[in-house]
Design a protein around this motif. Sequence first.
Motif, PDB file in Angstrom:
ATOM      1  N   ASP A  46      25.934  41.394  40.742  1.00 40.64           N
ATOM      2  CA  ASP A  46      26.756  40.283  41.308  1.00 40.64           C
ATOM      3  C   ASP A  46      28.131  40.298  41.305  1.00 40.64           C
ATOM      4  N   VAL A  47      28.809  39.024  42.101  1.00 39.55           N
ATOM      5  CA  VAL A  47      30.649  38.514  41.685  1.00 39.55           C
ATOM      6  C   VAL A  47      30.500  37.685  41.436  1.00 39.55           C
ATOM      7  N   TYR A  48      31.320  36.986  40.757  1.00 43.46           N
ATOM      8  CA  TYR A  48      31.323  35.239  40.794  1.00 43.46           C
ATOM      9  C   TYR A  48      32.047  34.880  41.244  1.00 43.46           C
ATOM     10  N   PRO A  49      32.314  34.079  41.021  1.00 43.44           N
ATOM     11  CA  PRO A  49      34.210  33.704  42.517  1.00 43.44           C
ATOM     12  C   PRO A  49      35.235  33.206  40.981  1.00 43.44           C
ATOM     13  N   GLY A  50      35.737  33.882  41.302  1.00 48.68           N
ATOM     14  CA  GLY A  50      37.456  33.672  40.243  1.00 48.68           C
ATOM     15  C   GLY A  50      37.185  35.159  39.114  1.00 48.68           C
ATOM     16  N   GLU A  51      36.435  35.252  39.183  1.00 49.05           N
ATOM     17  CA  GLU A  51      35.776  36.790  38.476  1.00 49.05           C
ATOM     18  C   GLU A  51      36.341  37.803  38.074  1.00 49.05           C
ATOM     19  N   CYS A  52      36.552  38.826  37.419  1.00 49.72           N
ATOM     20  CA  CYS A  52      37.246  40.029  37.501  1.00 49.72           C
ATOM     21  C   CYS A  52      35.513  40.840  37.399  1.00 49.72           C
ATOM     22  N   LEU A  53      35.340  41.983  37.908  1.00 48.88           N
ATOM     23  CA  LEU A  53      34.178  42.616  37.429  1.00 48.88           C
ATOM     24  C   LEU A  53      34.630  43.892  37.508  1.00 48.88           C
ATOM     25  N   GLY A  54      34.170  44.879  36.384  1.00 48.81           N
ATOM     26  CA  GLY A  54      35.464  45.946  36.736  1.00 48.81           C
ATOM     27  C   GLY A  54      32.967  47.224  36.825  1.00 48.81           C
ATOM     28  N   VAL A  55      33.929  48.136  37.414  1.00 47.73           N
ATOM     29  CA  VAL A  55      32.902  48.885  37.594  1.00 47.73           C
ATOM     30  C   VAL A  55      33.117  50.026  37.252  1.00 47.73           C
ATOM     31  N   VAL A  56      32.095  51.226  35.911  1.00 42.76           N
ATOM     32  CA  VAL A  56      33.190  52.153  35.359  1.00 42.76           C
ATOM     33  C   VAL A  56      32.005  52.841  35.384  1.00 42.76           C
ATOM     34  N   GLY A  57      32.727  54.254  35.217  1.00 38.00           N
ATOM     35  CA  GLY A  57      31.431  55.583  35.787  1.00 38.00           C
ATOM     36  C   GLY A  57      32.699  56.962  35.383  1.00 38.00           C
ATOM     37  N   GLU A  58      31.734  57.699  35.195  1.00 38.06           N
ATOM     38  CA  GLU A  58      32.860  59.053  35.652  1.00 38.06           C
ATOM     39  C   GLU A  58      32.595  59.408  36.768  1.00 38.06           C
ATOM     40  N   SER A  59      33.616  60.365  37.608  1.00 36.44           N
ATOM     41  CA  SER A  59      33.603  60.424  38.944  1.00 36.44           C
ATOM     42  C   SER A  59      32.174  60.830  39.394  1.00 36.44           C
TER      43      SER A  59
END
Lengths: 346, 335
Positions: A46-59
């Motif tokens: 989920d991505v909420y209004p105004g937030e910064c969501l990091g999506v992380v993982g190796e290549s």
Amino acid sequence: MTTTTLPRPDTAAGDRPEPVLSVRDLRTAFKTSHGIVRAVSGVSLDVYPGECLGVVGESGSGKSVTFASVMGLVKKPGWVEDGEILYRGRDLTRLSDRELRALRGKDIAMTMQDALTALNPALTVGEQILEVLRAHADDLPRGRAGRAEARRRAVEMLDLVGIPSPADRLNEYPHQFSGGMRQRIMIAIALACRPRLLIADEPTTALDVTIQAQVLELIADIRARLGMSVVLITHDLGVVAEHCDRVVVMYAGQVVETGPTRAVISDPKHPYTQGLLDSIPRLSDLSHPIRPIQGQVPELIDLPPECRFIGRCPKRTPDCRTGIDMRPAGPGRAARCILVGEETEA
Amino acid sequence: MTLGKFIERLAQLVPVLLGVSLIVFLMMSLTPGDPVEIMLGDQHVTPEQEQALRHDLGLDRPPHERFLVFIGNALQGDFGTSFYHRRPVGEVIAERLPATIELTLVAMILALVTAIPLGVLAAVKKSTIFDKASTVGSLLGVSMPHFWFGILLLMLFAVHLHWLPVAGRIDYEYQVEPITHLLLVDSLLRGNIAAFGNALSHIILPALTLGLAMGAILMRVTRTSMLEVMRADYVRFAEAKGLARHRILFRHALKNALIPTVTVAALETGTLLGGNMIVETIFGWPGLGRLVVESIFQRNYPLVQAAVLFYAVTYVMLNFLADILYTILNPRVKL
Ligand SMILES: Nc1ncnc2c1ncn2[C@@H]1O[C@H](COP(=O)(O)OP(=O)(O)O)[C@@H](O)[C@H]1O
Ligand SMILES: [Mg+2]
């Protein structure tokens, strides 16, 4: 099916508005000569209004494919097999091409992983920013006035991202700008129509460190000003720690851990997250050894139901052979590891 | 830099032209057949008269001397006198050149206007029946010999169906006062629509024949570069911007994909020069190609020499033009 309903991250954090973007059990596959590659298998976030969501993982963990699916940009030989992509309540997987085109670049914008190749070398920078304004800005007047207004907005946008004397540079080609400037131009193009959601795919990977910091500051600054949500895709947990409210850790096409950034980083629940943390240099403690995770991301063809990290996990047990769903792991947190439950019991 | 490069190209021409002259000279000297005998034909002349003619044409000197004389004169812009026409070679070539230029241009335009849309379509419809059919078609187009395809067209449309004329550039009853010496252009400029139609009906078959191979090659080049460009990041980014499909295809993709197409087109035009000789002979087209073929049969040494030099210069210049076009189309390469 191993569908998991994620615990709402906000259950403990109090009232939260409806998410802007809600991905449910997304599956995206590619047909290759070796077999069907399940690049994304059951991702929910989920991505909420105004937030910064990091999506992380190796290549290779499926970050780009996940958000290409969100944008409706998965091309043959790939396809979205299953799942829901809810943007403000509308399921994007059910929209027609035309409806999707109207959303892309206007409501949801994306910057590409490599800014140096994302701008068209044969078209001027001005044309590349004006065309997106013309494609979406229904409020632009027709004819001359509309062109002048679009131009004004383009210059304003380039100014916003810090291109010096932007009006004079509209007629220049991408190669006449430095790498960092091209990154800024790409961001200006993505933001030209003031989207609600910006997906920034590894916005800093191709840049040197000082410019990296500038670009990230720029995104944070514009997010605050425009009040948009940002998905920051990266393979660098350090970047996430500095810029993101929440984080989604991906491994081999699955989400393995999610939660508020500070909590996840100070107390990772999944051994993979721990591994990512151990593999970044710590400025506070330079003597701290950097330990890269041993081994490689498994091939995503015909994977058995076992935990996908099993081959590289320092804490693996025989029980890891069975499939593992996301488990609640504290306020707003969840992780895909059998140790999660046992830890709390112990 | 452009000027420097231009001068460099001109300098490269010198050894090319010398080499080409020598090869043509050797080949002409070594092929059996005596120009004087051919010129005299069945006429009865005394050995003295024959000797006088031979002296007149400079053929009584040893070959190496003739070559040096030719080079010496050529350096001064004198390419000699056509044995057959008894006029300066340059004049004769200049008369025939417009017909060849016109034919080449029309062939090129036909090739480009069919090859580019078909190439784009084949790329967009990759792996469909259309794509496969066009692959087979272009393979046929490349491998079909000019003379065979030309004769086929001639038999069908001119001889059997009588839709189009068999030979020539325009029928005798049409008079067009020359301006550019290109009949299609001049007849339009003079407002002579009937002459234009007649000239057009004459040029269709030879231009099709000449343009076929080029069109086939250009189609493949366009298809390949379109496919490559459509995978490029900037096309994906254009899609992420929510642009209309036609804009992505024609503005973002095609503009880049055309760079190799146009470059190859300029290079292939040089190859068309060779095809001209065969096509002009089949269709009785009064151009330079047919003149050269006739001159070879007549052992008209000076004319063949000069025409071949002309071809060589044109070929090198077209290569240069290809470079320039590439630079213009590709903003990354600075002039
Ligand atoms: N066009 C494609 N064809 C086949 N496989 C692909 C394609 N694109 C991505 N994949 C597969 O999807 C996996 C995830 O890729 P990606 O989302 O780009 O990873 P990330 O962005 O996390 O580095 C890759 O390991 C790759 O095998
Ligand atoms: Mg990626």
